[in-house]
Scaffold this motif. Structure first.
Motif, mmCIF file in Angstrom:
data_model
loop_
_atom_site.group_PDB
_atom_site.id
_atom_site.type_symbol
_atom_site.label_atom_id
_atom_site.label_comp_id
_atom_site.label_asym_id
_atom_site.label_seq_id
_atom_site.Cartn_x
_atom_site.Cartn_y
_atom_site.Cartn_z
ATOM 1 N N ALA A 149 0.830 -1.205 0.000
ATOM 2 C CA ALA A 149 0.000 0.000 0.000
ATOM 3 C C ALA A 149 0.867 1.258 0.000
ATOM 4 O O ALA A 149 0.575 2.222 -0.720
ATOM 5 N N TYR A 150 1.945 1.244 0.784
ATOM 6 C CA TYR A 150 2.819 2.426 0.863
ATOM 7 C C TYR A 150 3.529 2.660 -0.474
ATOM 8 O O TYR A 150 3.588 3.793 -0.961
ATOM 9 N N VAL A 151 4.039 1.592 -1.064
ATOM 10 C CA VAL A 151 4.710 1.721 -2.361
ATOM 11 C C VAL A 151 3.724 2.225 -3.415
ATOM 12 O O VAL A 151 4.051 3.101 -4.231
ATOM 13 N N GLY A 152 2.497 1.711 -3.398
ATOM 14 C CA GLY A 152 1.485 2.169 -4.340
ATOM 15 C C GLY A 152 1.191 3.651 -4.186
ATOM 16 O O GLY A 152 1.065 4.382 -5.169
ATOM 17 N N LEU A 153 1.095 4.114 -2.934
ATOM 18 C CA LEU A 153 0.874 5.541 -2.671
ATOM 19 C C LEU A 153 1.997 6.391 -3.253
ATOM 20 O O LEU A 153 1.759 7.411 -3.907
ATOM 21 N N MET A 154 3.225 5.975 -2.992
ATOM 22 C CA MET A 154 4.362 6.757 -3.466
ATOM 23 C C MET A 154 4.457 6.756 -4.995
ATOM 24 O O MET A 154 4.790 7.781 -5.605
ATOM 25 N N LEU A 155 4.137 5.618 -5.622
ATOM 26 C CA LEU A 155 4.183 5.557 -7.080
ATOM 27 C C LEU A 155 3.092 6.422 -7.705
ATOM 28 O O LEU A 155 3.298 7.017 -8.770
ATOM 29 N N CYS A 156 1.941 6.497 -7.058
ATOM 30 C CA CYS A 156 0.898 7.415 -7.540
ATOM 31 C C CYS A 156 1.384 8.857 -7.456
ATOM 32 O O CYS A 156 1.146 9.668 -8.361
ATOM 33 N N GLY A 157 2.070 9.186 -6.357
ATOM 34 C CA GLY A 157 2.641 10.524 -6.229
ATOM 35 C C GLY A 157 3.676 10.800 -7.306
ATOM 36 O O GLY A 157 3.717 11.896 -7.884
ATOM 37 N N LEU A 158 4.501 9.794 -7.618
ATOM 38 C CA LEU A 158 5.498 9.944 -8.679
ATOM 39 C C LEU A 158 4.825 10.147 -10.032
ATOM 40 O O LEU A 158 5.243 11.010 -10.822
ATOM 41 N N VAL A 206 -15.609 9.196 -4.534
ATOM 42 C CA VAL A 206 -14.454 9.381 -3.657
ATOM 43 C C VAL A 206 -13.329 8.441 -4.051
ATOM 44 O O VAL A 206 -12.149 8.829 -4.051
ATOM 45 N N PHE A 207 -13.674 7.215 -4.442
ATOM 46 C CA PHE A 207 -12.646 6.226 -4.739
ATOM 47 C C PHE A 207 -12.120 6.306 -6.166
ATOM 48 O O PHE A 207 -11.388 5.416 -6.605
ATOM 49 N N LEU A 208 -12.473 7.370 -6.887
ATOM 50 C CA LEU A 208 -11.732 7.678 -8.110
ATOM 51 C C LEU A 208 -10.352 8.213 -7.757
ATOM 52 O O LEU A 208 -9.442 8.226 -8.584
ATOM 53 N N ASN A 209 -10.216 8.659 -6.514
ATOM 54 C CA ASN A 209 -8.961 9.186 -5.988
ATOM 55 C C ASN A 209 -8.070 8.023 -5.553
ATOM 56 O O ASN A 209 -8.413 7.297 -4.621
ATOM 57 N N PRO A 210 -6.919 7.815 -6.172
ATOM 58 C CA PRO A 210 -6.070 6.663 -5.811
ATOM 59 C C PRO A 210 -5.523 6.734 -4.391
ATOM 60 O O PRO A 210 -5.260 5.695 -3.776
ATOM 61 N N PHE A 211 -5.356 7.948 -3.849
ATOM 62 C CA PHE A 211 -4.828 8.066 -2.501
ATOM 63 C C PHE A 211 -5.823 7.556 -1.458
ATOM 64 O O PHE A 211 -5.426 7.110 -0.384
ATOM 65 N N ALA A 212 -7.112 7.611 -1.782
ATOM 66 C CA ALA A 212 -8.115 7.037 -0.892
ATOM 67 C C ALA A 212 -7.915 5.527 -0.786
ATOM 68 O O ALA A 212 -7.984 4.954 0.308
ATOM 69 N N HIS A 213 -7.649 4.872 -1.915
ATOM 70 C CA HIS A 213 -7.383 3.430 -1.913
ATOM 71 C C HIS A 213 -6.132 3.131 -1.082
ATOM 72 O O HIS A 213 -6.128 2.223 -0.244
ATOM 73 N N GLY A 214 -5.066 3.893 -1.333
ATOM 74 C CA GLY A 214 -3.798 3.625 -0.653
ATOM 75 C C GLY A 214 -3.891 3.763 0.852
ATOM 76 O O GLY A 214 -3.395 2.913 1.602
ATOM 77 N N GLY A 235 -5.775 -3.267 -7.041
ATOM 78 C CA GLY A 235 -5.810 -3.209 -8.495
ATOM 79 C C GLY A 235 -5.898 -1.788 -9.009
ATOM 80 O O GLY A 235 -5.097 -1.362 -9.857
ATOM 81 N N TYR A 236 -6.855 -1.013 -8.504
ATOM 82 C CA TYR A 236 -7.019 0.373 -8.947
ATOM 83 C C TYR A 236 -5.794 1.205 -8.589
ATOM 84 O O TYR A 236 -5.320 2.010 -9.389
ATOM 85 N N LEU A 237 -5.266 0.976 -7.374
ATOM 86 C CA LEU A 237 -4.101 1.742 -6.905
ATOM 87 C C LEU A 237 -2.928 1.586 -7.867
ATOM 88 O O LEU A 237 -2.305 2.575 -8.285
ATOM 89 N N TYR A 238 -2.633 0.353 -8.253
ATOM 90 C CA TYR A 238 -1.452 0.118 -9.089
ATOM 91 C C TYR A 238 -1.720 0.392 -10.573
ATOM 92 O O TYR A 238 -0.795 0.765 -11.298
ATOM 93 N N VAL A 239 -2.939 0.209 -11.023
ATOM 94 C CA VAL A 239 -3.256 0.592 -12.409
ATOM 95 C C VAL A 239 -3.079 2.098 -12.579
ATOM 96 O O VAL A 239 -2.501 2.565 -13.573
ATOM 97 N N PHE A 240 -3.549 2.867 -11.608
ATOM 98 C CA PHE A 240 -3.376 4.323 -11.674
ATOM 99 C C PHE A 240 -1.896 4.684 -11.614
ATOM 100 O O PHE A 240 -1.425 5.544 -12.368
ATOM 101 N N ALA A 241 -1.154 4.036 -10.703
ATOM 102 C CA ALA A 241 0.267 4.339 -10.547
ATOM 103 C C ALA A 241 1.031 4.071 -11.839
ATOM 104 O O ALA A 241 1.766 4.931 -12.340
ATOM 105 N N VAL A 242 0.862 2.879 -12.414
ATOM 106 C CA VAL A 242 1.589 2.510 -13.629
ATOM 107 C C VAL A 242 1.150 3.389 -14.798
ATOM 108 O O VAL A 242 1.979 3.872 -15.585
ATOM 109 N N GLY A 243 -0.157 3.610 -14.925
ATOM 110 C CA GLY A 243 -0.659 4.424 -16.025
ATOM 111 C C GLY A 243 -0.162 5.858 -15.960
ATOM 112 O O GLY A 243 0.239 6.437 -16.982
#
Length: 262
Positions: A149-158, A206-214, A235-243
């Motif tokens: 979850a933490y890595v996903g959050l940071m990758l979304c930020g990146l 609300v859950f369109l926001n990836p940080f909510a998932h993380g 799934g949503y967290l990492y799809v958003f991050a990679v995309g």
């Protein structure tokens, strides 16, 4: 006998090391006590919210210890927020260095990402240790889930940082719009309240926001009895991050020369 030429990887590593040291010095000495404020900011936010919850006589939030619940959410969110907000200004702050052909605009974003994550992990380790000494259970019940979850959050930020650092240079109004939209993100990510309390008919928005998932997934990995919102998923967290990372890198590659010339 002439020395063999350095590889592209060796050059990039040297550039990133130099940029990292430059950014670290600037970040920690920007003002008097700048290094202390990095720790104090989440602490003051947690204390303020704890005061409010104490007045309301709330000791737990969705089944989790209130103090530690706030600490986990705020430290993680502030780190992710610093990643994408400071990435927005990375190109402007290092524009003079682009005279050296080895330095690319995208390097400055990755360096700021690495620095903010390192600072965030340091702050988190200190505060989690203090929480443990004060009697709060500070170890996650699901360490792998917490890490994911933490890595996903940071990758979304990146990803957001890569997109905004490029788009903000190409269209100046993007930074103004992004700054406006980021203001409610603190509340829409569930930093100070559990997202399970949001009415079901609005929760999908609300859950369109990836940080909510993380944040929901991170808290669920720390507290086995935490009642997280069922919409939160990796799934949503990492799809958003990679995309978002892919789109950000594509913008940097496509407009590399324009970004250098800004």
């Amino acid at each position: 006998m002439s020395a063999s030429p350095r590889t592209s990887f060796a050059i990039t590593r040297s550039v990133c090391n130099a940029l990292f040291l430059r950014e670290a010095v600037a970040r920690l000495s920007a003002s008097r006590g700048a290094w202390a404020w990095i720790v104090l900011e989440p602490v003051l936010h947690v204390l303020f919210m704890l005061f409010i919850f104490t007045v309301l006589r709330a000791r737990t939030i969705a089944g989790a210890d209130a103090t530690f619940w706030l600490l986990v959410g705020m430290v993680s969110f502030f780190t992710a927020q610093n990643v994408f907000q400071r990435s927005m200004g990375a190109i402007d702050a290092n524009a003079a260095l682009f005279a050296y052909r080895q330095v690319r605009p995208v390097d400055t974003v990755f360096v700021r990402f690495g620095l903010e994550v390192l600072l965030g992990l340091t702050v988190a380790a200190v505060l989690l240790l203090l929480a443990g000494l004060l009697g709060h259970a500070s170890a996650p019940s699901d360490p792998l889930g917490a890490l994911a979850a933490y890595v996903g959050l940071m990758l979304c930020g990146l990803g957001l940082g890569l997109i905004l650092s490029a788009a903000g240079q190409l269209v100046q109004e993007v930074n103004n719009v992004a700054s406006f939209l980021f203001r409610p993100l603190y509340f829409l990510s569930g930093v100070i309240f559990p997202l399970a309390v949001v009415p079901v008919q609005y929760r999908g928005w609300v859950f369109l926001n990836p940080f909510a998932h993380g944040l929901e997934l991170l808290r669920a990995s720390f507290f086995p009895i935490y009642h997280e919102a069922p919409e939160a998923n990796f799934g949503y967290l990492y799809v958003f991050a990679v995309g978002s990372i892919f789109l950000g890198l594509a913008l940097h590659v496509r407009f590399a020369e324009r970004l250098r010339a800004q």
